[in-house]
Scaffold this motif. Structure first.
Motif, PDB file in Angstrom:
ATOM      1  N   ARG A 227      -6.330  -1.091  -5.566  1.00 40.42           N
ATOM      2  CA  ARG A 227      -5.328  -2.151  -5.378  1.00 40.42           C
ATOM      3  C   ARG A 227      -5.333  -2.651  -3.938  1.00 40.42           C
ATOM      4  O   ARG A 227      -5.219  -3.852  -3.682  1.00 40.42           O
ATOM      5  CB  ARG A 227      -3.940  -1.638  -5.758  1.00 40.42           C
ATOM      6  CG  ARG A 227      -2.846  -2.705  -5.687  1.00 40.42           C
ATOM      7  CD  ARG A 227      -1.536  -2.216  -6.269  1.00 40.42           C
ATOM      8  NE  ARG A 227      -0.516  -3.250  -6.234  1.00 40.42           N
ATOM      9  CZ  ARG A 227       0.694  -3.132  -6.761  1.00 40.42           C
ATOM     10  NH1 ARG A 227       1.039  -1.994  -7.384  1.00 40.42           N
ATOM     11  NH2 ARG A 227       1.573  -4.120  -6.686  1.00 40.42           N
ATOM     12  N   ARG A 228      -5.511  -1.756  -2.998  1.00 42.51           N
ATOM     13  CA  ARG A 228      -5.489  -2.126  -1.586  1.00 42.51           C
ATOM     14  C   ARG A 228      -6.789  -2.817  -1.155  1.00 42.51           C
ATOM     15  O   ARG A 228      -6.761  -3.792  -0.396  1.00 42.51           O
ATOM     16  CB  ARG A 228      -5.266  -0.880  -0.736  1.00 42.51           C
ATOM     17  CG  ARG A 228      -5.174  -1.156   0.765  1.00 42.51           C
ATOM     18  CD  ARG A 228      -4.826   0.092   1.540  1.00 42.51           C
ATOM     19  NE  ARG A 228      -5.882   1.112   1.483  1.00 42.51           N
ATOM     20  CZ  ARG A 228      -5.780   2.266   0.824  1.00 42.51           C
ATOM     21  NH1 ARG A 228      -4.674   2.558   0.155  1.00 42.51           N
ATOM     22  NH2 ARG A 228      -6.771   3.134   0.844  1.00 42.51           N
ATOM     23  N   GLU A 229      -7.922  -2.328  -1.638  1.00 41.21           N
ATOM     24  CA  GLU A 229      -9.208  -2.797  -1.133  1.00 41.21           C
ATOM     25  C   GLU A 229      -9.843  -3.913  -1.964  1.00 41.21           C
ATOM     26  O   GLU A 229     -10.482  -4.813  -1.405  1.00 41.21           O
ATOM     27  CB  GLU A 229     -10.187  -1.618  -1.053  1.00 41.21           C
ATOM     28  CG  GLU A 229      -9.739  -0.486  -0.142  1.00 41.21           C
ATOM     29  CD  GLU A 229      -9.765  -0.861   1.325  1.00 41.21           C
ATOM     30  OE1 GLU A 229     -10.470  -1.826   1.680  1.00 41.21           O
ATOM     31  OE2 GLU A 229      -9.089  -0.178   2.119  1.00 41.21           O
TER      32      GLU A 229
ATOM     33  N   TRP B  31      -8.253  -5.633  -4.891  1.00 41.75           N
ATOM     34  CA  TRP B  31      -7.386  -6.675  -5.463  1.00 41.75           C
ATOM     35  C   TRP B  31      -7.292  -7.908  -4.554  1.00 41.75           C
ATOM     36  O   TRP B  31      -7.282  -9.042  -5.065  1.00 41.75           O
ATOM     37  CB  TRP B  31      -6.007  -6.103  -5.801  1.00 41.75           C
ATOM     38  CG  TRP B  31      -5.758  -5.997  -7.278  1.00 41.75           C
ATOM     39  CD1 TRP B  31      -4.654  -6.461  -7.952  1.00 41.75           C
ATOM     40  CD2 TRP B  31      -6.596  -5.432  -8.300  1.00 41.75           C
ATOM     41  NE1 TRP B  31      -4.762  -6.200  -9.300  1.00 41.75           N
ATOM     42  CE2 TRP B  31      -5.950  -5.586  -9.537  1.00 41.75           C
ATOM     43  CE3 TRP B  31      -7.847  -4.819  -8.279  1.00 41.75           C
ATOM     44  CZ2 TRP B  31      -6.497  -5.137 -10.741  1.00 41.75           C
ATOM     45  CZ3 TRP B  31      -8.400  -4.369  -9.470  1.00 41.75           C
ATOM     46  CH2 TRP B  31      -7.728  -4.531 -10.674  1.00 41.75           C
ATOM     47  N   PRO B  32      -7.243  -7.752  -3.225  1.00 39.32           N
ATOM     48  CA  PRO B  32      -7.262  -8.967  -2.399  1.00 39.32           C
ATOM     49  C   PRO B  32      -8.524  -9.805  -2.588  1.00 39.32           C
ATOM     50  O   PRO B  32      -8.469 -11.037  -2.524  1.00 39.32           O
ATOM     51  CB  PRO B  32      -7.166  -8.410  -0.970  1.00 39.32           C
ATOM     52  CG  PRO B  32      -6.454  -7.110  -1.122  1.00 39.32           C
ATOM     53  CD  PRO B  32      -6.975  -6.547  -2.412  1.00 39.32           C
TER      54      PRO B  32
ATOM     55  N   ASP C 219      -4.639   3.406  -6.206  1.00 36.22           N
ATOM     56  CA  ASP C 219      -4.043   2.927  -4.953  1.00 36.22           C
ATOM     57  C   ASP C 219      -5.090   2.265  -4.064  1.00 36.22           C
ATOM     58  O   ASP C 219      -4.847   1.200  -3.473  1.00 36.22           O
ATOM     59  CB  ASP C 219      -3.398   4.099  -4.199  1.00 36.22           C
ATOM     60  CG  ASP C 219      -2.069   4.525  -4.793  1.00 36.22           C
ATOM     61  OD1 ASP C 219      -1.499   3.746  -5.599  1.00 36.22           O
ATOM     62  OD2 ASP C 219      -1.595   5.624  -4.455  1.00 36.22           O
ATOM     63  N   GLU C 220      -6.258   2.896  -3.956  1.00 34.74           N
ATOM     64  CA  GLU C 220      -7.305   2.359  -3.090  1.00 34.74           C
ATOM     65  C   GLU C 220      -7.870   1.055  -3.652  1.00 34.74           C
ATOM     66  O   GLU C 220      -8.138   0.107  -2.892  1.00 34.74           O
ATOM     67  CB  GLU C 220      -8.410   3.398  -2.922  1.00 34.74           C
ATOM     68  CG  GLU C 220      -7.964   4.623  -2.146  1.00 34.74           C
ATOM     69  CD  GLU C 220      -9.004   5.728  -2.155  1.00 34.74           C
ATOM     70  OE1 GLU C 220     -10.111   5.488  -2.693  1.00 34.74           O
ATOM     71  OE2 GLU C 220      -8.729   6.817  -1.637  1.00 34.74           O
TER      72      GLU C 220
ATOM     73  N   ARG D  28     -17.002   3.881  -1.813  1.00 29.91           N
ATOM     74  CA  ARG D  28     -15.958   3.936  -0.785  1.00 29.91           C
ATOM     75  C   ARG D  28     -16.356   4.775   0.425  1.00 29.91           C
ATOM     76  O   ARG D  28     -15.862   4.523   1.532  1.00 29.91           O
ATOM     77  CB  ARG D  28     -14.654   4.478  -1.378  1.00 29.91           C
ATOM     78  CG  ARG D  28     -14.712   5.900  -1.883  1.00 29.91           C
ATOM     79  CD  ARG D  28     -13.377   6.328  -2.434  1.00 29.91           C
ATOM     80  NE  ARG D  28     -13.444   7.639  -3.070  1.00 29.91           N
ATOM     81  CZ  ARG D  28     -12.419   8.194  -3.703  1.00 29.91           C
ATOM     82  NH1 ARG D  28     -11.280   7.561  -3.784  1.00 29.91           N
ATOM     83  NH2 ARG D  28     -12.552   9.381  -4.255  1.00 29.91           N
TER      84      ARG D  28
END
Length: 326
Positions: free
Chosen positions: A280-282, A284-285, A277-278, A130
């Motif tokens: 899921r945001r980065e 998962w899409p 959180d990161e 990251r």
């Protein structure tokens, strides 16, 4: 409930009675559908990797399943939700209590069972990359152990982020790593990865190296690295001690990082909640768009965990994750 448990380090795992988990404040109880085998599980079974203080001594660092109870202080999750979860322990069981902040929804297009292969690999890879700068044109990343659970995820994520990827893997797994996006597959038994990397980059070296080997690979990684490159050590399967010439680090302006996931706190800066959180945001899409996917090498029944450990530790270990299903 029942869980796979040991009488002592090195003893076989047995399907025996265990206390029912209770959802504390901020926790949920998940009815487990599947869990996945990680190298850390084999280490714990051998008595070399005890769980963090206060965590379940049942082996298992991730799972997928359905929420069956929601504790006080939990928002955004309900009984019946299908989830996958990052655990500090407890996955080799029928049910587990887990902080709600360590839950992830099952991505669209991924089965509930296969989602058990995601949390540990996705969170490990994300924490390893990251902070890496955006890749320059034609930048190369080197992933060691590319056919493993973490390596197979790393190849896909780095490819999606714009890197050319080289990876070390046994020759029988070269088709797999190429299918995941690796441009270069290096047989670590017969090829010199330093030479291959330099040949592929006109002598520049790799901008980013993810290492699961440790030991004497550290000095070799430095030699394979580009100026201002980054090495991130995420495991030490080849040994925990290394010797390095500091002048080599300085001359190549190396950023050397090391990380672990299991011992991170649940909350607070750099804790598991932030990582989840990161991810899921980065990531998962990317899963829902089909750019990356879990790689499943084998599925066995949870009660056959001993056989799964032998398979992972043997010479014929499959590529990707080994799942244990209920």
């Amino acid at each position: 409930m029942k869980a796979m448990q040991q009488q002592g380090p090195g003893a076989p795992l047995e399907w025996t009675d265990a206390p029912d988990p209770i959802a504390g404040h901020g926790e949920v109880v998940v009815e487990i559908v599947a869990t996945a085998v990680n190298r850390a599980d084999l280490m714990q079974a051998a008595g070399h990797y005890p769980p963090p203080l206060g965590e379940s001594d049942v082996i298992g660092l991730e799972c997928s399943g359905t929420i069956v109870h929601v504790g006080d202080g939990v928002e955004g999750w309900a009984v019946g939700d299908e989830v996958c979860a990052l655990l500090a322990g407890g996955g080799y069981a029928e049910r587990v209590a887990v902080p709600a902040t360590q839950l992830l929804p099952v991505p669209k297009g991924v089965s509930l069972e296969d989602a058990a292969a995601l949390p540990e690999a996705a969170c490990t890879v994300w924490t390893a990359i990251r902070d890496a700068p955006a890749p320059a044109l034609d930048a190369l990343a080197l992933v060691h152990g590319g056919s493993g659970g973490v390596g197979s995820m790393a190849i896909q994520v780095l490819t999606a982020r714009g890197y050319r990827v080289a990876t070390t893997a046994s020759e029988r797994h070269h088709d797999l790593v190429h299918s995941l996006g690796a441009e270069i597959a290096i047989d670590y038994r017969s090829e010199d990865f330093e030479a291959v990397v330099h040949a592929a980059t006109d002598g520049r070296g790799a901008e980013l190296i993810l290492d699961v080997v440790g030991g004497d690979y550290l000095a070799r990684n430095v030699a394979a690295l580009a100026l201002d490159g980054t090495i991130t050590v995420i495991a030490a399967q080849g040994g925990t001690k290394a010797e390095i010439d500091l002048r080599a680090l300085m001359q190549r302006r190396v950023t050397l990082r090391a990380m672990t996931l299991r011992a991170r706190p649940h909350n607070g800066r750099g804790g598991k909640a932030d990582v989840i959180d990161e991810v899921r945001r980065e990531l998962w899409p990317l899963l829902e768009d089909g750019e990356i996917a879990p790689v499943i090498g084998a599925k066995l029944r949870l009660t056959h965990a001993n056989e799964a450990h032998a398979l992972m530790g043997g010479a014929e270990a499959p590529g990707g994750k080994i799942l244990l299903v209920r």
